[in-house]
Design a protein around this motif. Structure first.
Motif, PDB file in Angstrom:
ATOM      1  N   LEU A 145      -6.843   4.403  -8.009  1.00 40.30           N
ATOM      2  CA  LEU A 145      -7.755   4.461  -6.593  1.00 40.30           C
ATOM      3  C   LEU A 145      -8.185   3.153  -6.489  1.00 40.30           C
ATOM      4  O   LEU A 145      -8.411   2.510  -5.055  1.00 40.30           O
ATOM      5  CB  LEU A 145      -8.877   5.308  -6.832  1.00 40.30           C
ATOM      6  CG  LEU A 145      -8.309   6.973  -6.206  1.00 40.30           C
ATOM      7  CD1 LEU A 145      -9.747   7.624  -6.544  1.00 40.30           C
ATOM      8  CD2 LEU A 145      -7.834   7.129  -5.026  1.00 40.30           C
ATOM      9  N   ASN A 146      -8.822   2.492  -7.714  1.00 34.14           N
ATOM     10  CA  ASN A 146      -9.455   1.292  -7.445  1.00 34.14           C
ATOM     11  C   ASN A 146      -8.458   0.148  -6.693  1.00 34.14           C
ATOM     12  O   ASN A 146      -8.748  -0.567  -5.838  1.00 34.14           O
ATOM     13  CB  ASN A 146      -9.899   0.486  -8.495  1.00 34.14           C
ATOM     14  CG  ASN A 146     -11.094   1.260  -8.929  1.00 34.14           C
ATOM     15  OD1 ASN A 146     -11.819   2.059  -8.175  1.00 34.14           O
ATOM     16  ND2 ASN A 146     -11.554   1.431 -10.311  1.00 34.14           N
ATOM     17  N   GLU A 202      -8.256   9.585  -2.754  1.00 34.27           N
ATOM     18  CA  GLU A 202      -9.468  10.004  -3.026  1.00 34.27           C
ATOM     19  C   GLU A 202      -9.881  11.394  -2.876  1.00 34.27           C
ATOM     20  O   GLU A 202     -10.747  12.119  -3.784  1.00 34.27           O
ATOM     21  CB  GLU A 202     -10.575   9.058  -2.415  1.00 34.27           C
ATOM     22  CG  GLU A 202     -11.980   9.017  -3.006  1.00 34.27           C
ATOM     23  CD  GLU A 202     -12.949   8.000  -2.204  1.00 34.27           C
ATOM     24  OE1 GLU A 202     -14.122   8.423  -2.392  1.00 34.27           O
ATOM     25  OE2 GLU A 202     -12.543   7.457  -1.821  1.00 34.27           O
ATOM     26  N   ASP A 233      -5.544   5.798   1.287  1.00 32.36           N
ATOM     27  CA  ASP A 233      -6.724   5.446   0.300  1.00 32.36           C
ATOM     28  C   ASP A 233      -7.836   6.801   0.375  1.00 32.36           C
ATOM     29  O   ASP A 233      -8.230   7.309  -0.576  1.00 32.36           O
ATOM     30  CB  ASP A 233      -7.333   4.265   0.473  1.00 32.36           C
ATOM     31  CG  ASP A 233      -8.038   3.942   1.655  1.00 32.36           C
ATOM     32  OD1 ASP A 233      -7.479   4.341   2.608  1.00 32.36           O
ATOM     33  OD2 ASP A 233      -9.279   3.200   1.640  1.00 32.36           O
ATOM     34  N   CYS A 239      -5.941  -1.501   0.638  1.00 29.35           N
ATOM     35  CA  CYS A 239      -6.501  -1.001   1.918  1.00 29.35           C
ATOM     36  C   CYS A 239      -7.883  -1.621   2.339  1.00 29.35           C
ATOM     37  O   CYS A 239      -8.090  -0.957   3.694  1.00 29.35           O
ATOM     38  CB  CYS A 239      -6.353   0.489   1.853  1.00 29.35           C
ATOM     39  SG  CYS A 239      -4.649   1.253   1.229  1.00 29.35           S
ATOM     40  N   LYS A 240      -8.435  -2.400   1.720  1.00 27.48           N
ATOM     41  CA  LYS A 240      -9.953  -2.606   2.095  1.00 27.48           C
ATOM     42  C   LYS A 240      -9.990  -3.086   3.458  1.00 27.48           C
ATOM     43  O   LYS A 240     -11.043  -2.816   4.109  1.00 27.48           O
ATOM     44  CB  LYS A 240     -10.616  -3.437   0.856  1.00 27.48           C
ATOM     45  CG  LYS A 240     -10.076  -4.814   1.168  1.00 27.48           C
ATOM     46  CD  LYS A 240     -10.809  -5.660  -0.016  1.00 27.48           C
ATOM     47  CE  LYS A 240     -10.269  -7.014   0.138  1.00 27.48           C
ATOM     48  NZ  LYS A 240     -10.547  -7.930  -0.774  1.00 27.48           N
ATOM     49  N   GLU A 289      -7.385   0.895  -3.239  1.00 29.91           N
ATOM     50  CA  GLU A 289      -8.720   0.580  -2.187  1.00 29.91           C
ATOM     51  C   GLU A 289      -8.601  -0.809  -2.198  1.00 29.91           C
ATOM     52  O   GLU A 289      -9.010  -1.408  -1.048  1.00 29.91           O
ATOM     53  CB  GLU A 289     -10.067   1.142  -2.686  1.00 29.91           C
ATOM     54  CG  GLU A 289     -10.362   2.485  -2.437  1.00 29.91           C
ATOM     55  CD  GLU A 289     -11.351   3.086  -3.188  1.00 29.91           C
ATOM     56  OE1 GLU A 289     -12.395   2.362  -3.549  1.00 29.91           O
ATOM     57  OE2 GLU A 289     -11.529   4.306  -3.346  1.00 29.91           O
ATOM     58  N   ASN A 299      -4.709   8.010   6.319  1.00 30.75           N
ATOM     59  CA  ASN A 299      -5.242   6.814   5.621  1.00 30.75           C
ATOM     60  C   ASN A 299      -4.940   7.268   4.037  1.00 30.75           C
ATOM     61  O   ASN A 299      -5.451   8.260   3.552  1.00 30.75           O
ATOM     62  CB  ASN A 299      -6.711   6.966   5.812  1.00 30.75           C
ATOM     63  CG  ASN A 299      -7.240   6.024   7.052  1.00 30.75           C
ATOM     64  OD1 ASN A 299      -7.120   6.570   8.057  1.00 30.75           O
ATOM     65  ND2 ASN A 299      -7.566   4.888   6.754  1.00 30.75           N
ATOM     66  N   HIS A 340       0.787  -1.225  -0.102  1.00 26.66           N
ATOM     67  CA  HIS A 340      -0.092   0.184  -0.133  1.00 26.66           C
ATOM     68  C   HIS A 340       0.861   1.265  -0.013  1.00 26.66           C
ATOM     69  O   HIS A 340       0.576   2.366  -0.365  1.00 26.66           O
ATOM     70  CB  HIS A 340      -0.974   0.079   1.162  1.00 26.66           C
ATOM     71  CG  HIS A 340      -0.202   0.082   2.600  1.00 26.66           C
ATOM     72  ND1 HIS A 340       0.443  -0.896   3.065  1.00 26.66           N
ATOM     73  CD2 HIS A 340      -0.258   1.025   3.464  1.00 26.66           C
ATOM     74  CE1 HIS A 340       0.742  -0.548   4.211  1.00 26.66           C
ATOM     75  NE2 HIS A 340       0.221   0.679   4.644  1.00 26.66           N
ATOM     76  N   ARG A 381     -16.696   8.322   5.766  1.00 29.89           N
ATOM     77  CA  ARG A 381     -16.373   6.964   5.915  1.00 29.89           C
ATOM     78  C   ARG A 381     -16.525   6.553   7.117  1.00 29.89           C
ATOM     79  O   ARG A 381     -17.400   5.369   7.440  1.00 29.89           O
ATOM     80  CB  ARG A 381     -15.065   6.810   5.409  1.00 29.89           C
ATOM     81  CG  ARG A 381     -14.827   6.803   3.945  1.00 29.89           C
ATOM     82  CD  ARG A 381     -13.486   6.144   3.505  1.00 29.89           C
ATOM     83  NE  ARG A 381     -13.253   6.177   2.234  1.00 29.89           N
ATOM     84  CZ  ARG A 381     -12.288   5.473   1.393  1.00 29.89           C
ATOM     85  NH1 ARG A 381     -11.505   4.877   2.164  1.00 29.89           N
ATOM     86  NH2 ARG A 381     -12.195   5.713   0.277  1.00 29.89           N
TER      87      ARG A 381
END
Length: 113
Positions: free
Chosen positions: A69-70, A94, A90, A76-77, A73, A88, A42, A109
């Motif tokens: 970004l995808n 974003e 992600d 980092c999901k 994410e 953070n 990451h 979020r």
């Protein structure tokens, strides 16, 4: 390592765009082994995104980060909000892509969870 990433973010936020490319190269050289590991995937991806953000902001534009970004994410999901240490990754990426404030997106979020 995370403090150095945060310093890059701060320098960029202050408009020191010239600083990022040189420091990015130095950072990658210093942490080459770690950045190749899955644990720090990451960070490696975020650094690539940070360079793109820096280049776009230097030109006064919003960065186009849809694909990256995808990927970020996905990496980092499973992380906890605030789990990336200082920031953070992600959420920051974003926020820059959307041109919104980091904390505003972070609060959105948090409220979703």
């Amino acid at each position: 390592m995370y403090c150095e990433v945060f310093e890059l973010i701060l320098r960029m936020e202050c408009g020191n765009y010239f600083f990022i490319p040189d420091q990015y190269s130095e950072f990658k050289k210093n942490y080459r082994r770690l950045l190749k590991t899955e644990k720090y995937q990451h960070v490696s991806l975020f650094l690539e995104i940070l360079v793109k953000i820096n280049a776009a902001l230097e030109k006064g534009k919003l960065p186009n980060l849809k694909k990256m970004l995808n990927e970020l994410e996905a990496v980092c999901k499973d992380d906890e909000l605030g789990g990336n240490s200082i920031i953070n990754f992600d959420v920051y990426a974003e926020a820059k892509a959307k041109g919104t404030a980091y904390y505003q997106l972070q609060l959105e979020r948090i409220n979703k969870k």
